[in-house]
Design a protein around this motif. Structure first.
Motif, PDB file in Angstrom:
ATOM      1  N   GLU A 250      -1.945 -14.288  -7.017  1.00  0.00           N
ATOM      2  CA  GLU A 250      -3.406 -14.265  -7.175  1.00  0.00           C
ATOM      3  C   GLU A 250      -4.007 -13.390  -6.079  1.00  0.00           C
ATOM      4  O   GLU A 250      -3.685 -13.556  -4.900  1.00  0.00           O
ATOM      5  N   GLY A 251      -4.827 -12.453  -6.480  1.00  0.00           N
ATOM      6  CA  GLY A 251      -5.456 -11.575  -5.491  1.00  0.00           C
ATOM      7  C   GLY A 251      -6.850 -11.230  -5.956  1.00  0.00           C
ATOM      8  O   GLY A 251      -7.612 -12.113  -6.340  1.00  0.00           O
ATOM      9  N   GLY A 252      -7.147  -9.936  -5.970  1.00  0.00           N
ATOM     10  CA  GLY A 252      -8.504  -9.499  -6.305  1.00  0.00           C
ATOM     11  C   GLY A 252      -8.718  -9.304  -7.791  1.00  0.00           C
ATOM     12  O   GLY A 252      -7.949  -9.783  -8.639  1.00  0.00           O
ATOM     13  N   GLU A 253      -9.723  -8.501  -8.089  1.00  0.00           N
ATOM     14  CA  GLU A 253     -10.277  -8.448  -9.440  1.00  0.00           C
ATOM     15  C   GLU A 253      -9.376  -7.738 -10.458  1.00  0.00           C
ATOM     16  O   GLU A 253      -9.330  -8.107 -11.624  1.00  0.00           O
ATOM     17  N   TYR A 254      -8.636  -6.708 -10.030  1.00  0.00           N
ATOM     18  CA  TYR A 254      -7.842  -5.964 -11.011  1.00  0.00           C
ATOM     19  C   TYR A 254      -6.513  -6.648 -11.309  1.00  0.00           C
ATOM     20  O   TYR A 254      -5.823  -7.093 -10.398  1.00  0.00           O
ATOM     21  N   GLU A 255      -6.188  -6.688 -12.590  1.00  0.00           N
ATOM     22  CA  GLU A 255      -4.950  -7.349 -13.033  1.00  0.00           C
ATOM     23  C   GLU A 255      -3.871  -6.308 -13.242  1.00  0.00           C
ATOM     24  O   GLU A 255      -4.059  -5.389 -14.047  1.00  0.00           O
TER      25      GLU A 255
ATOM     26  N   ASP B 148      -2.837  -6.079  -1.184  1.00  0.00           N
ATOM     27  CA  ASP B 148      -3.675  -5.664  -0.042  1.00  0.00           C
ATOM     28  C   ASP B 148      -4.896  -4.872  -0.494  1.00  0.00           C
ATOM     29  O   ASP B 148      -5.892  -4.796   0.223  1.00  0.00           O
ATOM     30  N   ARG B 149      -4.774  -4.222  -1.654  1.00  0.00           N
ATOM     31  CA  ARG B 149      -5.873  -3.355  -2.110  1.00  0.00           C
ATOM     32  C   ARG B 149      -6.741  -4.018  -3.174  1.00  0.00           C
ATOM     33  O   ARG B 149      -7.488  -3.359  -3.878  1.00  0.00           O
TER      34      ARG B 149
ATOM     35  N   VAL C 204      -3.762   4.168  -7.661  1.00  0.00           N
ATOM     36  CA  VAL C 204      -3.354   3.237  -8.722  1.00  0.00           C
ATOM     37  C   VAL C 204      -4.482   2.251  -9.012  1.00  0.00           C
ATOM     38  O   VAL C 204      -4.820   1.976 -10.170  1.00  0.00           O
ATOM     39  N   LEU C 205      -5.103   1.736  -7.939  1.00  0.00           N
ATOM     40  CA  LEU C 205      -6.206   0.789  -8.140  1.00  0.00           C
ATOM     41  C   LEU C 205      -7.393   1.455  -8.836  1.00  0.00           C
ATOM     42  O   LEU C 205      -8.037   0.861  -9.702  1.00  0.00           O
TER      43      LEU C 205
ATOM     44  N   VAL D  37       4.560  -5.153  -4.255  1.00  0.00           N
ATOM     45  CA  VAL D  37       3.631  -6.239  -4.585  1.00  0.00           C
ATOM     46  C   VAL D  37       2.571  -6.354  -3.491  1.00  0.00           C
ATOM     47  O   VAL D  37       1.370  -6.391  -3.766  1.00  0.00           O
ATOM     48  N   SER D  38       3.007  -6.365  -2.205  1.00  0.00           N
ATOM     49  CA  SER D  38       2.013  -6.579  -1.136  1.00  0.00           C
ATOM     50  C   SER D  38       1.063  -5.386  -1.017  1.00  0.00           C
ATOM     51  O   SER D  38      -0.113  -5.569  -0.718  1.00  0.00           O
ATOM     52  N   SER D  39       1.547  -4.160  -1.291  1.00  0.00           N
ATOM     53  CA  SER D  39       0.659  -2.994  -1.223  1.00  0.00           C
ATOM     54  C   SER D  39      -0.444  -3.093  -2.278  1.00  0.00           C
ATOM     55  O   SER D  39      -1.576  -2.656  -2.044  1.00  0.00           O
ATOM     56  N   LEU D  40      -0.113  -3.659  -3.438  1.00  0.00           N
ATOM     57  CA  LEU D  40      -1.119  -3.820  -4.503  1.00  0.00           C
ATOM     58  C   LEU D  40      -2.081  -4.969  -4.154  1.00  0.00           C
ATOM     59  O   LEU D  40      -3.298  -4.840  -4.295  1.00  0.00           O
TER      60      LEU D  40
END
Ligand code: GLN
Length: 353
Positions: free
Chosen positions: A161-166, A184-185, A339-340, A179-182
């Motif tokens: 679970e993180g931010g808005e983009y799936e 983190d952003r 990517v984001l 995974v952590s690089s994604l």
């Protein structure tokens, strides 16, 4: 000194000092990395390979699990000029045979001349040259490991679970730092098995499909290729290393095995648009030969092989090297920002509908 033996295709048997006992087999490869041994040794892309470090001293800053890229050691065996006690203990506990006091210059010269080769190892009190040769006889080439994804992938979806983009990350042997690089952003990441179906991806309802790095021949990752076929044009797609290769193959391109690959932390890559060269971390033995529907946007300065593929029309962005690159260099971390941004285009399109 307890002896250890390395049997290489072509009849060569080398002798070294055992640092972790056992027998093993795998394709013999080398990395020129002088740092990042914890990351390399836990990178799932090294599954079924015997990793030779060409840098002469490995382990001089200890072993800390926070640097690991996966839960365990991934190469089947490890060769070095000198391994510290810390690394030898770690590999012994992991049950991964290791040996040092070997002239790794000879090993690397042989690999550069002959290409990656099959190899058998025997180390420890019971080791013999015959045991190493027996391992060599049973060794398969990387492309013969037809279901290698099963050895390195999650078997059930894992949600971060993180931010808005799936993001749906297809785990062909993903490094933890992808995974952590994604995360983190500002992304939420659902890691899916390497053989996920289009319906598994639809269930995540992602903004972007991401294909991870992984071991072996991209031609053996049919399910991942089918995902690209299914979603291209509807979802943005990104990939790293094996991910780039699978995406290229799905979009009409091709791949081939390289002679001895690129493995190290100072591989120079030129961006064709800006003409800027960045230093990158790499670990691959296959390369894209034809980019299919994609444009080659970055190339390796040493041999011109494709390092970055893109298509604005299709919303595809891939890298052959590892932008997440722990412990560095971090020259290309901005890949994850791109990517984001690409994931964001799905939301914009959905709002416009
Ligand atoms: N790091 C990776 O993803 C490696 C990709 C592929 N297995 C190769 O060797 O080329």
């Amino acid at each position: 000194m307890t002896e250890a033996y390395v049997a290489i295709e072509g009849g060569i048997v080398l002798t070294g000092r055992s640092r972790a006992p056992g027998t093993a087999r795998g394709e013999l490869v080398f990395t020129t990395a002088y740092t990042g041994y914890e990351e390399s040794l836990t990178d799932p892309s090294y599954a079924q390979q015997i990793l030779t470090f060409s840098y002469p001293l490995i382990g001089n800053y200890g072993v800390r699990d926070e640097r690991f890229e996966s839960s365990h050691v991934q190469p089947t065996a490890v060769l070095a000029r000198e391994l510290t006690d810390d690394v030898a203990e770690w590999l012994t506990e992991a049950g991964v045979p290791a040996l040092d006091r070997l002239d790794t210059r000879d090993v690397v010269t042989e690999l550069r001349e002959e290409g990656a080769m099959k190899c058998g190892i025997a180390a420890g009190p019971d080791a013999s040259p015959e045991a190493a040769r027996e391992q060599l006889e049973q060794c398969k080439g990387m492309s013969e490991h037809v279901d290698i994804g099963a050895d390195v992938s999650v078997t059930e979806p894992v949600r971060h679970e993180g931010g808005e983009y799936e993001i749906a990350l297809i785990d062909c042997g993903a490094k933890g730092s992808i995974v952590s690089s994604l995360l983190d952003r500002g992304a939420s990441v659902t890691v899916l098995p390497y053989d996920a179906t289009p319906d598994d991806v639809r269930e995540v309802d992602p903004d972007l499909l991401f294909l991870s790095n992984g071991p072996g021949d991209p031609a053996n990752f049919d399910a991942a290729q089918e995902l690209v076929d299914t979603f291209v044009g509807d979802l943005p797609i990104a990939g790293i290393c094996l991910g780039q290769q699978v995406v290229a193959r799905a979009l009409g391109g091709s791949t081939e095995k390289m002679a001895f690959g690129h493995r190290g932390v100072n591989q120079p890559v030129r961006d064709l648009d800006s003409d800027r060269v960045v230093m990158t971390t790499q670990n691959h033995g296959y390369a894209v030969t034809e980019p299919g529907e994609l444009d080659v946007t970055q190339i390796n300065v040493n041999d011109d092989t494709p390092e970055g593929l893109e298509s604005d029309d299709l919303g595809v962005l891939t890298r052959q090297y590892h932008p997440e690159a722990n412990p560095g260099p971090h020259d290309s971390l901005d890949f994850f920002d791109d990517v984001l941004e690409l994931a964001g285009t799905t939301r914009v399109a959905a709002t416009a509908d």
